[in-house]
Design a protein around this motif. Structure first.
Motif, PDB file in Angstrom:
ATOM      1  N   TYR A  27       0.860  -1.187   0.000  1.00  7.34           N
ATOM      2  CA  TYR A  27       0.000   0.000   0.000  1.00  7.34           C
ATOM      3  C   TYR A  27       0.891   1.230   0.000  1.00  7.34           C
ATOM      4  O   TYR A  27       1.817   1.329   0.812  1.00  7.34           O
ATOM      5  N   HIS A  28       0.634   2.141  -0.899  1.00  7.98           N
ATOM      6  CA  HIS A  28       1.428   3.360  -1.013  1.00  7.98           C
ATOM      7  C   HIS A  28       0.521   4.578  -0.886  1.00  7.98           C
ATOM      8  O   HIS A  28      -0.649   4.530  -1.273  1.00  7.98           O
ATOM      9  N   GLN A  29       1.127   5.651  -0.439  1.00  3.62           N
ATOM     10  CA  GLN A  29       0.394   6.918  -0.381  1.00  3.62           C
ATOM     11  C   GLN A  29       0.295   7.502  -1.795  1.00  3.62           C
ATOM     12  O   GLN A  29       1.238   7.390  -2.592  1.00  3.62           O
ATOM     13  N   LEU A  30      -0.833   8.105  -2.115  1.00  5.52           N
ATOM     14  CA  LEU A  30      -0.969   8.855  -3.372  1.00  5.52           C
ATOM     15  C   LEU A  30      -1.426  10.262  -3.017  1.00  5.52           C
ATOM     16  O   LEU A  30      -2.562  10.463  -2.582  1.00  5.52           O
ATOM     17  N   ARG A  31      -0.498  11.206  -3.173  1.00  5.79           N
ATOM     18  CA  ARG A  31      -0.870  12.594  -2.853  1.00  5.79           C
ATOM     19  C   ARG A  31      -1.832  13.084  -3.922  1.00  5.79           C
ATOM     20  O   ARG A  31      -1.579  12.904  -5.122  1.00  5.79           O
ATOM     21  N   SER A  32      -2.924  13.672  -3.500  1.00  3.08           N
ATOM     22  CA  SER A  32      -3.891  14.132  -4.503  1.00  3.08           C
ATOM     23  C   SER A  32      -4.389  15.519  -4.138  1.00  3.08           C
ATOM     24  O   SER A  32      -4.633  15.811  -2.966  1.00  3.08           O
ATOM     25  N   LYS A  33      -4.506  16.340  -5.148  1.00  8.11           N
ATOM     26  CA  LYS A  33      -4.978  17.712  -4.916  1.00  8.11           C
ATOM     27  C   LYS A  33      -6.488  17.671  -4.658  1.00  8.11           C
ATOM     28  O   LYS A  33      -6.964  18.171  -3.661  1.00  8.11           O
ATOM     29  N   ASP A  34      -7.190  17.039  -5.550  1.00 10.42           N
ATOM     30  CA  ASP A  34      -8.651  16.910  -5.403  1.00 10.42           C
ATOM     31  C   ASP A  34      -9.018  15.433  -5.402  1.00 10.42           C
ATOM     32  O   ASP A  34      -8.464  14.660  -6.168  1.00 10.42           O
ATOM     33  N   LEU A  35      -9.962  15.083  -4.557  1.00 10.47           N
ATOM     34  CA  LEU A  35     -10.448  13.707  -4.595  1.00 10.47           C
ATOM     35  C   LEU A  35     -11.590  13.554  -5.603  1.00 10.47           C
ATOM     36  O   LEU A  35     -11.763  12.516  -6.214  1.00 10.47           O
ATOM     37  N   LEU A  36     -12.369  14.619  -5.743  1.00 14.70           N
ATOM     38  CA  LEU A  36     -13.466  14.552  -6.706  1.00 14.70           C
ATOM     39  C   LEU A  36     -12.956  14.885  -8.103  1.00 14.70           C
ATOM     40  O   LEU A  36     -12.150  15.792  -8.276  1.00 14.70           O
ATOM     41  N   ASN A  37     -13.457  14.135  -9.047  1.00 18.08           N
ATOM     42  CA  ASN A  37     -13.059  14.342 -10.432  1.00 18.08           C
ATOM     43  C   ASN A  37     -14.279  14.780 -11.225  1.00 18.08           C
ATOM     44  O   ASN A  37     -15.295  14.092 -11.238  1.00 18.08           O
ATOM     45  N   LYS A  38     -14.208  15.948 -11.844  1.00 16.35           N
ATOM     46  CA  LYS A  38     -15.352  16.471 -12.605  1.00 16.35           C
ATOM     47  C   LYS A  38     -15.351  15.847 -13.993  1.00 16.35           C
ATOM     48  O   LYS A  38     -14.323  15.850 -14.678  1.00 16.35           O
ATOM     49  N   LEU A  39     -16.492  15.315 -14.394  1.00 17.82           N
ATOM     50  CA  LEU A  39     -16.575  14.721 -15.732  1.00 17.82           C
ATOM     51  C   LEU A  39     -17.028  15.768 -16.730  1.00 17.82           C
ATOM     52  O   LEU A  39     -17.950  16.532 -16.450  1.00 17.82           O
ATOM     53  N   LEU A  98     -17.136  18.750  -2.007  1.00 16.34           N
ATOM     54  CA  LEU A  98     -18.522  18.252  -2.055  1.00 16.34           C
ATOM     55  C   LEU A  98     -19.516  19.405  -2.159  1.00 16.34           C
ATOM     56  O   LEU A  98     -20.562  19.284  -2.809  1.00 16.34           O
ATOM     57  N   ARG A  99     -19.181  20.537  -1.544  1.00 14.49           N
ATOM     58  CA  ARG A  99     -20.076  21.705  -1.676  1.00 14.49           C
ATOM     59  C   ARG A  99     -20.096  22.178  -3.121  1.00 14.49           C
ATOM     60  O   ARG A  99     -21.134  22.570  -3.651  1.00 14.49           O
ATOM     61  N   ARG A 100     -18.929  22.104  -3.748  1.00 16.21           N
ATOM     62  CA  ARG A 100     -18.852  22.501  -5.161  1.00 16.21           C
ATOM     63  C   ARG A 100     -19.729  21.550  -6.006  1.00 16.21           C
ATOM     64  O   ARG A 100     -20.472  21.981  -6.880  1.00 16.21           O
ATOM     65  N   ALA A 101     -19.646  20.262  -5.700  1.00 14.94           N
ATOM     66  CA  ALA A 101     -20.469  19.289  -6.435  1.00 14.94           C
ATOM     67  C   ALA A 101     -21.953  19.569  -6.193  1.00 14.94           C
ATOM     68  O   ALA A 101     -22.771  19.518  -7.114  1.00 14.94           O
ATOM     69  N   ARG A 102     -22.303  19.916  -4.954  1.00 12.84           N
ATOM     70  CA  ARG A 102     -23.711  20.211  -4.643  1.00 12.84           C
ATOM     71  C   ARG A 102     -24.193  21.425  -5.434  1.00 12.84           C
ATOM     72  O   ARG A 102     -25.284  21.422  -5.986  1.00 12.84           O
ATOM     73  N   ARG A 103     -23.333  22.446  -5.481  1.00 16.60           N
ATOM     74  CA  ARG A 103     -23.712  23.653  -6.243  1.00 16.60           C
ATOM     75  C   ARG A 103     -23.960  23.321  -7.705  1.00 16.60           C
ATOM     76  O   ARG A 103     -24.783  23.929  -8.366  1.00 16.60           O
ATOM     77  N   SER A 104     -23.216  22.338  -8.228  1.00 12.55           N
ATOM     78  CA  SER A 104     -23.371  21.990  -9.650  1.00 12.55           C
ATOM     79  C   SER A 104     -24.703  21.281  -9.904  1.00 12.55           C
ATOM     80  O   SER A 104     -25.145  21.184 -11.046  1.00 12.55           O
ATOM     81  N   GLY A 105     -25.315  20.746  -8.833  1.00 12.86           N
ATOM     82  CA  GLY A 105     -26.572  20.014  -8.998  1.00 12.86           C
ATOM     83  C   GLY A 105     -26.361  18.634  -9.625  1.00 12.86           C
ATOM     84  O   GLY A 105     -27.312  17.975 -10.025  1.00 12.86           O
ATOM     85  N   GLN A 106     -25.103  18.220  -9.711  1.00 11.02           N
ATOM     86  CA  GLN A 106     -24.808  16.930 -10.348  1.00 11.02           C
ATOM     87  C   GLN A 106     -24.431  15.891  -9.298  1.00 11.02           C
ATOM     88  O   GLN A 106     -23.942  16.222  -8.223  1.00 11.02           O
ATOM     89  N   SER A 107     -24.639  14.641  -9.659  1.00 13.75           N
ATOM     90  CA  SER A 107     -24.415  13.589  -8.661  1.00 13.75           C
ATOM     91  C   SER A 107     -22.940  13.184  -8.586  1.00 13.75           C
ATOM     92  O   SER A 107     -22.186  13.328  -9.536  1.00 13.75           O
TER      93      SER A 107
END
Ligand code: SF4
Length: 323
Positions: A27-39, A98-107
């Motif tokens: 198991y390795h660490q993966l540094r990530s800026k954002d966990l959510l990915n916008k399609l 997640l707030r950004r995702a909520r504002r988008s109205g998308q799931s």
């Protein structure tokens, strides 16, 4: 264009230290800026994806996500199931995303590529932290797809989130035959345990759906198996079922055909015929299976849909939930 053994641009600096090693899995660490990915592609059944881990120890022979390890510069074909990357999950940053995702109205779909409740979750609890953040963002649209019974650990939390948001857990089960499941999905929980997890969720007031994905030609596409899956889902309180026939993309195709050659050699010519020159099975076969699932689901009294029938949620829509 990916070069074998070379990480994709921007990926190498994200690869972190080894954080654990068990059962032959690192198991390795993966540094990530954002966990959510916008399609950005449309239409899609969700607007955002979130995969807490890269790689998946459950090692399903047909897993379509195996190719994603090539982006990490890992060209060992087994690395997908033996080298798991654990993403950073800062609660405040997750809440903001997640707030950004909520504002988008998308799931938001959790577990579109790898299983969010794979064994690593028992120790690292990245998915748990995502859900704790989701609890602080009422009014979001959330789906979680898993084969793991570990999801029941979060039943109370999911129930809490469901009180103010739209949440569905998709339990993926391809066969009721435990011996066949062991061969196809070596480190996933037994099918009956997955249905028990589904029942525990629905008893706790969490909406659950059966995912029959993928349906495997001549292995799991028979009427008795499909009917038994639908009956078990109905008994477990599922709100419906969704199905899709096997997609055999390069990277998965080689591993799956090698598996067939060892475990089910008589089926190799049939798969080579069905998937000749394409990652998709022929439309006639797909229609036949879709019709079979629809008819059986009607008989069993469970609503059903094809993966292609999922509503397009990549466009903003009005939320009926108050927050
Ligand atoms: S559980 Fe899902 S992500 Fe994991 S190996 Fe199986 S199909 Fe792939």
């Amino acid at each position: 264009m990916m070069k074998p053994g070379i990480a994709a641009p921007g990926m190498a600096e994200r690869l972190g230290v080894t954080v654990d090693e068990r059962r032959g899995v690192e198991y390795h660490q993966l540094r990530s800026k954002d966990l959510l990915n916008k399609l950005n592609a449309r239409p899609m059944p969700f607007g955002w994806t979130l995969n807490p881990y890269r790689g998946c120890e459950m090692a399903c022979r047909y897993c379509f996500a195996r190719y994603t390890h090539e982006f990490l510069g890992l060209d060992d074909r087994m690395a997908f199931e033996r080298t798991i990357y654990v993403k950073d999950a800062d609660r405040d940053r997750l809440v903001a995303e997640l707030r950004r995702a909520r504002r988008s109205g998308q799931s938001v779909a959790i577990g579109t590529a790898t299983d969010p409740y794979q064994p690593a979750e028992g120790k690292f609890e990245v998915t748990r932290r995502v859900l704790e953040a989701a609890r602080m963002v009422p009014g979001i649209l959330l789906s979680i797809t898993t084969k793991s019974t570990l999801v029941t650990r979060d039943a109370a939390l999911l129930r809490e989130i469901s009180a103010a948001s739209d949440v569905t857990v998709n339990l993926s089960v391809t066969t009721v035959d435990a011996a066949l499941a062991r061969r196809l999905e070596p480190r996933a929980p037994r099918p009956d345990l997955r249905f028990a997890a589904m029942k525990a969720l629905t008893d706790a007031g969490v909406a659950a759906r059966l995912f029959i994905m993928p349906i495997l030609p001549r292995l799991t596409d028979d009427e008795p198996n499909l009917r038994a899956l639908l009956v078990a889902a109905r008994r477990a309180g599922a709100i419906g079922a969704e199905s899709n026939v096997l997609f055999l993309r390069p990277g998965t195709r080689e591993i799956f055909l090698e598996f067939l050659a060892i475990d089910f050699p008589r089926l190799v010519p049939e798969y080579e015929r069905l998937y000749r020159g394409s990652a998709y099975a022929p439309p006639d076969y797909v229609r036949e299976i879709e019709e079979r699932v629809r008819r059986l689901a009607d008989e069993v009294g469970l609503s059903s849909r094809r993966r292609a029938d999922r509503p397009d949620q990549s466009s903003p829509r009005q939320l009926s939930l108050a927050w």
